[in-house]
Motif scaffolding. Structure first.
Motif, PDB file in Angstrom:
ATOM      1  N   LEU A  20       0.483  -1.226  -0.194  1.00  0.00           N
ATOM      2  CA  LEU A  20      -0.267   0.244  -0.277  1.00  0.00           C
ATOM      3  C   LEU A  20       0.777   1.077  -0.072  1.00  0.00           C
ATOM      4  O   LEU A  20       0.494   2.208  -0.965  1.00  0.00           O
ATOM      5  N   VAL A  21       1.909   1.553   0.725  1.00  0.00           N
ATOM      6  CA  VAL A  21       3.000   2.568   0.673  1.00  0.00           C
ATOM      7  C   VAL A  21       3.463   2.684  -1.052  1.00  0.00           C
ATOM      8  O   VAL A  21       3.697   3.527  -1.339  1.00  0.00           O
ATOM      9  N   LYS A  22       4.213   1.276  -1.020  1.00  0.00           N
ATOM     10  CA  LYS A  22       4.232   1.413  -3.000  1.00  0.00           C
ATOM     11  C   LYS A  22       3.152   1.716  -3.456  1.00  0.00           C
ATOM     12  O   LYS A  22       3.528   2.839  -4.655  1.00  0.00           O
ATOM     13  N   PHE A  23       2.471   1.815  -3.726  1.00  0.00           N
ATOM     14  CA  PHE A  23       1.273   2.521  -4.315  1.00  0.00           C
ATOM     15  C   PHE A  23       0.811   4.027  -3.961  1.00  0.00           C
ATOM     16  O   PHE A  23       0.596   4.512  -4.676  1.00  0.00           O
ATOM     17  N   LEU A  24       1.140   4.051  -2.986  1.00  0.00           N
ATOM     18  CA  LEU A  24       1.163   5.642  -2.624  1.00  0.00           C
ATOM     19  C   LEU A  24       1.962   6.498  -2.761  1.00  0.00           C
ATOM     20  O   LEU A  24       1.869   7.682  -3.546  1.00  0.00           O
ATOM     21  N   GLN A  25       2.834   5.901  -3.351  1.00  0.00           N
ATOM     22  CA  GLN A  25       4.436   6.749  -3.565  1.00  0.00           C
ATOM     23  C   GLN A  25       4.192   6.651  -5.111  1.00  0.00           C
ATOM     24  O   GLN A  25       4.331   8.068  -5.433  1.00  0.00           O
ATOM     25  N   ASN A  26       3.562   6.215  -5.620  1.00  0.00           N
ATOM     26  CA  ASN A  26       3.089   5.609  -7.341  1.00  0.00           C
ATOM     27  C   ASN A  26       2.204   7.415  -7.351  1.00  0.00           C
ATOM     28  O   ASN A  26       2.252   7.602  -8.879  1.00  0.00           O
TER      29      ASN A  26
END
Length: 973
Positions: free
Chosen positions: A123-129
């Motif tokens: 989820l954190v990687k998604f938010l970064q993108n």
């Protein structure tokens, strides 16, 4: 006429919390505002959430950046986290770190918390993108914070550890595949997510690009590359240099994403397999050709995907499993792209495409293999035929819609708990689930089903008329009825919504404690026999299921007055106030609506019974006299099926009424006098022409005081003595040694025309004497809760005459439990059974995504599998424990379903005989299984809204369908 009843479980977290429930993080637990402030601060901080760079040596020591670990010890270098970031993890299990290196494998897999840490990383990687780096907006440029080689190495070591154990990974095929798209282990990146994020940013920056951005987001195709290039060429003079750079980045990402499948790359991975499965996968791959049609490519690659899915657990080593998952993901990406190129022009071709894509859904873990087997019959009806009837096409459509819903449900089941937690402080987290669904085959499958639905609607005249929705065919009615009011589209959490009886709500999932509303539409219907669904059906509240895309389309009408209707055949109308006909406006006259209310008979109630009664002393004839129908009818079942019902006792109405004669603390009167004074003043206000809202506000305010006073009242000593005595008699143990359920049971539920399901409080598995005494007072006070009051006042003419009794029984720590309605609901005939079961206690009643089936005498149809990732168990020490489950096997066995059939047959025969009741309609029962033994928990009549089923208006909008009409499969679509 004597009427049976049914139990209701109320599993609100606030109640279960006091009983020892281990639950997911909720808004009350998290310092929401503080986390929001931290997020904003990290976005501006040059180091983001990072603190400083350090060396982490293999001997456990840490060194400064310029003092590396000695060669003979070894170690890695990366950033540490700020203290308050680490504190979030330690105190609240919230992990913002995007650094994998040095994580302990078991801690990161986080099995005890439903794999929360792994999912948070995704989820954190998604938010970064999705949000320009999110909390790493500036920190991502902090040199040395992360070493890609160390991250890759950690990923490989993690999967080699994880995949060694089938016990760890069993039931997690979908999660494993998804995690591999985010955790570095082979140099791959999640290009699909990157492409959507980059196009979204440009769509927000350049308004004229929005239309193309929506296309990329919702229906991506390889030809979109040319469209973007053409857009840049046409708008070059108006684009800034920075925007041109961003468009070039997007084009490069799209070109990388749409690179054709390199079959040599896949075969090289296959050659690394050490098992006997290598030759079979190679053989299947040989059937693939880049020059073949899209259908032929999908057929060939689908066989590889399914082989890997079916034989995954049999692969001999962790490395083989990792190679197989990587092969599966690479092929899935190609199938996703290729499916967009398959454009059926005829009905047979569309049915074939839906069949193939459903197969891919099973092969990629979106649905379970046993679920696909159950659906396969309807999906393949077109084979070896030239025509199908409208009835058969509707079967295909219903099943294919189900595959789409089950697929979306799998994504939600796996990730919703994590997303809901993050959404409390970061609303953009809600986009994660949509992103995962849109990057799966469920996207094109859903589009194909929508086209089929539109075609069948035109052929059969079942047409939805829904404002502003691009794919109305994906909407289906659940409960008939009509409503007029403000449309409220809830795109995020429903946790803090103040529901109103005059509004129509559209949300992802209905809350278990829904207050009176005019109408509802849900993305996740829960199940057909949850308390919310039963209330909606009983009270004629229109209810429909829709897709996430439908919900998004309706968002623009949020706050507008609308008319909403669902016919008995399930077609749906939603139109603006201006579009309403004179006939539709006439439906909402005061005269028309006032006829809904009923009067509860109170003349038979016996308030002089002030002694506790053992269940063996009570039967169905005591309902409404000594106790509510729940206690009376479970006692009746105890007489009829003694080995299938637990022991217990009943606290009758009279004991509650006796306590109301005690002085009320803080008032110069008794509780009873206070209650009578409240309702008398309400009558005076009505006579003085006060508005309904003014009267309601006064009443709720006064009864809130009464509720609090009841919770804090002192119980009579003689009653406590009786309580202790009956615990010993019923359970052969003193009070405090047997955990019990305290089940509210009023005289205002399970009536002929009003179910009242789930309106009052039930406490689970209460153990200590103090908690039992406190729980009794809480249950007595629950009929005066706002939600319970509002439902009663909307449908009853004398809601003030409510008296609670309490059923006290030990819990059965069932393996699974649920609801059985002894008739078909939306499927099947009047003699069939509609059953819904979930794992653990309190199954299905609280809106869980339960396993739902239509069970006939010699067969059963799966209406929906379970998508409920957690359940409640009942420890001997009292309270409840939340546990997690997966979906790789059905909940109910054939043996279980036969037990249900046999029990229902006996109930249908014995209930009228032994109660003298003239009721011959269907029953609404609750039961559970422990070690395959069936336990009965309650029974009541199944009440449907006659007004809705007999409404002339609803009849007028219900199409007349010729189900025997044949449709040529070669007809154009």
């Amino acid at each position: 006429m004597k009427l049976p009843t049914f139990q209701k479980f109320t599993t609100k977290l606030m109640v279960l919390g006091c009983l020892g429930l281990s639950s997911p993080v909720t808004a009350q637990d998290l310092p929401i505002e503080k986390i929001k402030s931290q997020i904003e601060a990290y976005k501006k901080d040059v180091r983001g959430p990072y603190h400083r760079i350090k060396w982490y040596c293999d001997d456990g020591t840490m060194r400064e950046p310029k003092d590396p670990c000695p060669d003979n010890i070894g170690g890695i270098q990366h950033a540490s986290l700020k203290t308050d970031v680490e504190k979030l993890g330690n105190d609240h299990h919230i992990y913002f770190s995007n650094i994998l290196a040095q994580n302990e494998n078991e801690a990161f897999w986080d099995e005890a918390h439903n794999n929360s840490r792994l999912k948070q990383y995704q989820l954190v990687k998604f938010l970064q993108n999705a949000d320009d780096g999110w909390i790493y907006r500036r920190g991502q440029f902090y040199r040395g914070a992360m070493q890609s080689e160390d991250e890759q190495n950690w990923g490989l070591e993690f999967y080699e550890w994880l995949l060694k154990s089938n016990q760890r990974t069993n039931g997690h095929f979908f999660l494993l595949k998804q995690s591999l798209t985010d955790i570095p282990h082979s140099g791959d990146t999640n290009l699909a997510q990157k492409m959507r994020s980059e196009s979204k940013v440009l769509g927000n920056e350049v308004p004229s690009f929005m239309k193309l951005r929506i296309k990329i987001h919702g229906n991506p195709e390889k030809r979109d590359i040319a469209s973007v290039k053409d857009y840049v060429s046409k708008h070059s003079s108006t684009l800034s240099e920075n925007e041109k750079k961003e468009f070039n980045t997007l084009i490069n990402t799209m070109e990388d994403y749409y690179k054709p499948l390199d079959i040599k790359d896949i075969k090289n991975l296959t050659n690394k397999l050490s098992s006997t499965h290598k030759s079979k996968i190679t053989e299947l791959l040989n059937a693939y050709s880049e020059n073949a049609s899209a259908k032929e490519q999908i057929s060939a690659l689908g066989s590889v995907l399914m082989y890997i899915r079916k034989h995954f657990d049999a692969l001999s080593s962790a490395k083989d499993k990792l190679y197989a998952l990587d092969i599966s993901n690479k092929i899935e990406k190609t199938v996703f792209q290729t499916s967009q190129e398959w454009q059926p022009s005829h009905l047979r071709d569309m049915l074939e495409k839906i069949d193939y894509l459903s197969y891919i859904a099973a092969a990629t873990g979106l649905i379970e293999l046993w679920e696909y087997d159950k659906a396969n019959h309807d999906l393949t009806l077109y084979k070896d035929k030239n025509h199908l009837t409208i009835a058969e096409l509707n079967d295909v459509l219903g099943t294919s819609r189900s595959i789409v819903e089950w697929s979306a449900g799998m994504v939600k089941a796996v990730y919703s708990e994590t997303v809901e937690t993050y959404s409390q402080f970061e609303p953009k987290a809600y986009g994660f689930i949509d992103d995962r669904i849109r990057s799966s085959i469920a996207l094109d499958l859903g589009n194909s089903v929508a086209i089929l639905g539109k075609y069948i609607s035109e052929k059969s005249s079942i047409k939805n008329e829904v404002i502003g929705v691009s794919k109305p065919a994906t909407i289906r009615g659940l409960n008939p009825g009509y409503a007029y009011g403000e449309l409220v589209v809830v795109e995020g959490s429903i946790e803090n919504i103040d529901f109103s009886k005059d509004k129509i709500y559209v949300f992802n999932r209905p809350p278990s404690g829904l207050k009176p509303v005019a109408g509802i539409m849900t993305v996740s219907e829960g199940n057909l026999v949850s308390h919310v669904q039963l209330l909606a059906r009983n009270l004629g509240v229109p209810n429909a299921a829709l897709s996430q895309g439908n919900l998004d389309d309706l968002a623009k009408y949020n706050g507008k007055k609308v008319f909403y209707a669902v016919s008995t055949k399930g077609n749906v109308i939603l139109k603006t106030e201006k579009q309403m006909t004179s006939e539709e406006k006439a439906l909402f006259s005061k005269v028309e609506r006032s006829t809904n209310k009923i009067t509860v008979p109170v003349d038979r109630i016996q308030l002089d019974q002030t002694d506790i009664l053992n269940m063996r002393e009570v039967d169905a004839s005591d309902s409404g006299k000594l106790c509510g129908p729940k206690a009376a009818n479970l006692s009746q079942l105890k007489h009829m099926f003694p080995d299938h019902v637990v022991e217990g006792f009943v606290i009758p109405f009279g004991i509650f009424r006796k306590h109301l004669d005690n002085p009320m603390k803080g008032q110069n009167m008794t509780y009873w006098e206070y209650l009578k004074q409240t309702y008398q003043e309400c009558e005076n206000m009505k006579k003085a022409n006060k508005t309904e809202n003014e009267v309601e506000a006064y009443q709720f305010s006064r009864l809130s005081v009464l509720r609090t006073a009841i919770i804090n009242m002192d119980l009579n000593r003689d009653f406590i003595a009786q309580l202790r005595e009956h615990f010993k008699k019923a359970f052969n143990k003193p009070i405090g040694e047997t955990p019990v359920f305290l089940r509210s049971d009023t005289n205002m539920e399970d009536l002929k025309e009003f179910t009242g399901a789930g309106l009052n409080l039930t406490l689970f598995n209460v153990l200590t004497e103090k908690n039992i005494i406190d729980g009794i007072k809480q249950v007595w006070a629950s009929p005066y809760m706002e939600r319970s009051l509002k439902w009663r006042q909307k449908y009853l003419l004398n809601p003030e005459y409510v008296f609670p009794s309490i059923l006290v029984i030990p819990g059965v720590n069932v393996d699974y439990s649920g609801v059985v309605v002894t008739t078909g609901i939306n499927a099947g005939g009047k003699d069939d059974l509609t059953i819904a079961f979930s794992k653990g206690a309190g199954g299905a009643v609280d809106g869980q995504s339960a396993e739902t089936r239509m069970v006939a005498s010699h067969s059963n149809q799966l209406l929906s599998p379970s998508r409920e990732p957690s359940f409640l168990s009942l420890p001997k020490t009292g309270g409840t424990k939340r546990e997690y489950t997966t979906f790789e096997a059905p909940i109910l066995s054939e043996k279980n379903m036969q037990s249900v059939r046999d029990m229902v047959a006996q109930v249908r025969k014995k209930m009228p005989e032994q109660t003298g009741s003239d009721y011959r309609g269907p029953y609404d029962m609750e039961m559970g299984f422990k070690d395959d033994k069936l336990w009965l928990f309650q029974i009541r009549p199944f009440v449907e809204n006659k007004k809705a089923s007999s409404s002339e208006y609803l009849k007028s909008i219900t199409p007349k369908i010729d189900y025997k009409q044949h449709v040529d499969l070669n007809s154009k679509i």
